[in-house]
Design an enzyme around this catalytic site. Structure first.
Site, PDB file in Angstrom:
ATOM      1  N   VAL A  19     -47.165 -74.283   7.553  1.00 40.47           N
ATOM      2  CA  VAL A  19     -46.735 -72.976   7.026  1.00 40.47           C
ATOM      3  C   VAL A  19     -46.409 -73.004   5.527  1.00 40.47           C
ATOM      4  O   VAL A  19     -46.222 -71.954   4.919  1.00 40.47           O
ATOM      5  CB  VAL A  19     -45.518 -72.413   7.804  1.00 40.47           C
TER       6      VAL A  19
ATOM      7  N   ASN B  13     -41.387 -69.103  13.432  1.00 42.45           N
ATOM      8  CA  ASN B  13     -40.414 -69.958  14.120  1.00 42.45           C
ATOM      9  C   ASN B  13     -40.368 -71.393  13.563  1.00 42.45           C
ATOM     10  O   ASN B  13     -39.366 -72.070  13.707  1.00 42.45           O
ATOM     11  CB  ASN B  13     -40.774 -69.966  15.620  1.00 42.45           C
TER      12      ASN B  13
ATOM     13  N   SER C 221     -30.908 -68.524  11.951  1.00 40.50           N
ATOM     14  CA  SER C 221     -29.930 -69.381  12.633  1.00 40.50           C
ATOM     15  C   SER C 221     -28.557 -68.743  12.488  1.00 40.50           C
ATOM     16  O   SER C 221     -28.299 -68.021  11.516  1.00 40.50           O
ATOM     17  CB  SER C 221     -29.903 -70.768  11.981  1.00 40.50           C
TER      18      SER C 221
ATOM     19  N   TYR D  12     -30.142 -76.008   4.649  1.00 41.16           N
ATOM     20  CA  TYR D  12     -30.567 -75.299   5.867  1.00 41.16           C
ATOM     21  C   TYR D  12     -29.933 -73.901   5.935  1.00 41.16           C
ATOM     22  O   TYR D  12     -30.618 -72.905   6.185  1.00 41.16           O
ATOM     23  CB  TYR D  12     -30.186 -76.141   7.086  1.00 41.16           C
ATOM     24  N   ALA D  13     -28.620 -73.842   5.709  1.00 36.38           N
ATOM     25  CA  ALA D  13     -27.930 -72.550   5.784  1.00 36.38           C
ATOM     26  C   ALA D  13     -28.432 -71.604   4.693  1.00 36.38           C
ATOM     27  O   ALA D  13     -28.580 -70.396   4.927  1.00 36.38           O
ATOM     28  CB  ALA D  13     -26.417 -72.762   5.665  1.00 36.38           C
TER      29      ALA D  13
HETATM   30  N1  LIG Z   1     -32.562 -75.737  18.307  1.00 36.62           N
HETATM   31  C1  LIG Z   1     -31.556 -75.066  17.791  1.00 36.62           C
HETATM   32  O1  LIG Z   1     -30.383 -75.255  18.158  1.00 36.62           O
HETATM   33  C2  LIG Z   1     -31.794 -74.052  16.708  1.00 36.62           C
HETATM   34  C3  LIG Z   1     -30.697 -73.272  16.290  1.00 36.62           C
HETATM   35  C4  LIG Z   1     -30.897 -72.305  15.315  1.00 36.62           C
HETATM   36  C5  LIG Z   1     -32.160 -72.104  14.783  1.00 36.62           C
HETATM   37  N2  LIG Z   1     -33.192 -72.883  15.200  1.00 36.62           N
HETATM   38  C6  LIG Z   1     -34.498 -72.626  14.592  1.00 36.62           C
HETATM   39  O2  LIG Z   1     -35.464 -72.433  15.608  1.00 36.62           O
HETATM   40  C7  LIG Z   1     -36.750 -72.828  15.135  1.00 36.62           C
HETATM   41  C8  LIG Z   1     -37.402 -73.757  16.145  1.00 36.62           C
HETATM   42  O3  LIG Z   1     -36.577 -74.900  16.304  1.00 36.62           O
HETATM   43  P1  LIG Z   1     -36.662 -75.870  17.542  1.00 36.62           P
HETATM   44  O4  LIG Z   1     -35.263 -76.193  17.907  1.00 36.62           O
HETATM   45  O5  LIG Z   1     -37.586 -75.371  18.560  1.00 36.62           O
HETATM   46  O6  LIG Z   1     -37.270 -77.167  16.813  1.00 36.62           O
HETATM   47  P2  LIG Z   1     -38.463 -78.168  17.222  1.00 36.62           P
HETATM   48  O7  LIG Z   1     -38.323 -79.300  16.263  1.00 36.62           O
HETATM   49  O8  LIG Z   1     -38.449 -78.419  18.673  1.00 36.62           O
HETATM   50  O9  LIG Z   1     -39.760 -77.320  16.859  1.00 36.62           O
HETATM   51  C9  LIG Z   1     -40.109 -77.000  15.548  1.00 36.62           C
HETATM   52  C10 LIG Z   1     -41.624 -76.939  15.478  1.00 36.62           C
HETATM   53  O10 LIG Z   1     -41.978 -76.563  14.132  1.00 36.62           O
HETATM   54  C11 LIG Z   1     -43.084 -77.355  13.747  1.00 36.62           C
HETATM   55  N3  LIG Z   1     -43.157 -77.443  12.295  1.00 36.62           N
HETATM   56  C12 LIG Z   1     -42.334 -78.113  11.454  1.00 36.62           C
HETATM   57  N4  LIG Z   1     -42.747 -77.993  10.196  1.00 36.62           N
HETATM   58  C13 LIG Z   1     -43.863 -77.219  10.227  1.00 36.62           C
HETATM   59  C14 LIG Z   1     -44.755 -76.733   9.241  1.00 36.62           C
HETATM   60  N5  LIG Z   1     -44.600 -77.041   7.946  1.00 36.62           N
HETATM   61  N6  LIG Z   1     -45.787 -75.950   9.627  1.00 36.62           N
HETATM   62  C15 LIG Z   1     -45.979 -75.647  10.940  1.00 36.62           C
HETATM   63  N7  LIG Z   1     -45.182 -76.099  11.916  1.00 36.62           N
HETATM   64  C16 LIG Z   1     -44.126 -76.874  11.562  1.00 36.62           C
HETATM   65  C17 LIG Z   1     -42.832 -78.713  14.393  1.00 36.62           C
HETATM   66  O11 LIG Z   1     -44.011 -79.492  14.474  1.00 36.62           O
HETATM   67  C18 LIG Z   1     -42.289 -78.296  15.754  1.00 36.62           C
HETATM   68  O12 LIG Z   1     -43.319 -78.154  16.700  1.00 36.62           O
HETATM   69  C19 LIG Z   1     -36.514 -73.455  13.757  1.00 36.62           C
HETATM   70  O13 LIG Z   1     -36.789 -72.495  12.762  1.00 36.62           O
HETATM   71  C20 LIG Z   1     -35.034 -73.779  13.770  1.00 36.62           C
HETATM   72  O14 LIG Z   1     -34.482 -73.789  12.474  1.00 36.62           O
HETATM   73  C21 LIG Z   1     -33.049 -73.863  16.148  1.00 36.62           C
END
Ligand SMILES: NC(=O)c1ccc[n+]([C@@H]2O[C@H](COP(=O)([O-])OP(=O)(O)OC[C@H]3O[C@@H](n4cnc5c(N)ncnc54)[C@H](O)[C@@H]3O)[C@@H](O)[C@H]2O)c1
Length: 261
Positions: free
Chosen positions: A63, A89, A141, A162-163
């Site tokens: 992305v 996402n 988030s 991140y924040a």
């Molecule tokens: N898990 C949590 O507690 C939580 C809380 C708040 C927000 N989030 C947000 O939710 C989203 C998904 O998180 P998750 O927990 O499923 O994480 P995850 O690590 O399981 O999944 C993230 C996915 O993004 C992909 N990714 C990373 N960099 C990329 C790039 N440059 N281009 C394309 N794909 C890329 C990774 O390969 C992975 O498949 C994120 O934006 C994260 O910040 C997660």
């Protein structure tokens, strides 16, 4: 079925939250394109959706690479005829105390988590504007509005980059909603609390993950952790026509976390 015959792109769709969203969208009748940088994870994720009777395909997409994105969107339109839904996402974190956060830490987090949302939406917008229809949902988030204590149980502390990126996503949602609204495109945002995914462990030991989740459980109003399905359901709301008169909105899906209130 709420997304019957819709075409949906989910960035970071091969893991965690993105996979749960993709599963639900496919079950609701959409053809889902999993756009993920992790090529190796895509085939299994696509296959599991197909096994469950859904329609899915995958594409290796970074992305942060603007040029790749226009080409990717064109390919999706060539294959499916249109793009109805984009879920921004994909995300990474590099939790580190402010004093030792490097320029590289800052850049990777801001590039993926904020600039990636901007680039992907910019690449999909011409297609959605032409259709006079589109649904964009950004994943921010709870940390995008509430500063968590610097160090909580099981957390290394240090979410400055991140924040900042996730706060930017909330504001970007509002500005894009204004620009794209007159063209029939809604832009909304989901701000998750803590959910157990590979992301949770990316900066923690397994013991710290457990400690962190226990701590979160005891500090949310609902007194329990949420499931990925409970997070995917509100994303479906914003992606479907149930939310046809909602745009520029951020919905917190966090069990009532007090540190963002
Ligand atoms: N898990 C949590 O507690 C939580 C809380 C708040 C927000 N989030 C947000 O939710 C989203 C998904 O998180 P998750 O927990 O499923 O994480 P995850 O690590 O399981 O999944 C993230 C996915 O993004 C992909 N990714 C990373 N960099 C990329 C790039 N440059 N281009 C394309 N794909 C890329 C990774 O390969 C992975 O498949 C994120 O934006 C994260 O910040 C997660």
């Amino acid at each position: 079925m709420r997304l019957k015959d819709k075409i949906a792109i989910v960035t970071g769709g091969a893991s965690g939250i993105g996979k749960a969203i993709s599963d639900l969208f496919a079950a609701e009748g959409a053809a889902v394109v999993l756009a993920d940088k992790n090529e190796d994870a895509i085939p299994e994720a696509v296959e599991s959706i197909k096994q469950a009777g859904g329609r899915a395909s995958g594409s290796a997409v970074d992305v942060t690479q603007r040029d790749q994105l226009a080409e990717f969107m064109d390919k999706v339109v060539a294959q499916y005829g249109r793009i109805d839904i984009l879920i921004n996402n994909a995300g990474v974190s590099r939790y580190r105390p402010f004093a030792t956060t490097t320029s590289e830490d800052w850049d990777i987090v801001l590039d993926v988590d904020l600039k990636g949302v901007f680039f992907c939406t910019q690449a999909v917008a011409p297609h959605m504007v032409r259709q006079n229809y589109g649904r964009v949902v950004n994943i921010s988030s709870a940390l995008g509005t509430g500063a968590a204590p610097h160090k909580t149980a099981g957390s290394p502390g240090g979410s400055a980059a991140y924040a900042s990126a996730k706060a930017g996503v909330i504001m970007l949602t509002k500005t894009l909603a204004r620009e794209l609204g007159p063209s029939g495109v809604t832009v909304n945002c989901i701000a998750p609390g803590s959910f157990l995914t590979p992301f949770s462990a990316s900066t923690r030991t397994p013991e710290e993950v457990q400690e962190h989740l226990q701590h979160r459980k005891s500090t949310v109003v609902l007194g329990r952790l949420g499931t990925l399905q409970e997070l995917a359901a509100p994303v479906l709301f914003f992606a479907s026509d149930d939310s046809s008169y909602v745009t520029g909105h951020t919905l917190f899906v966090d069990g009532g976390r007090s540190d963002r209130m």
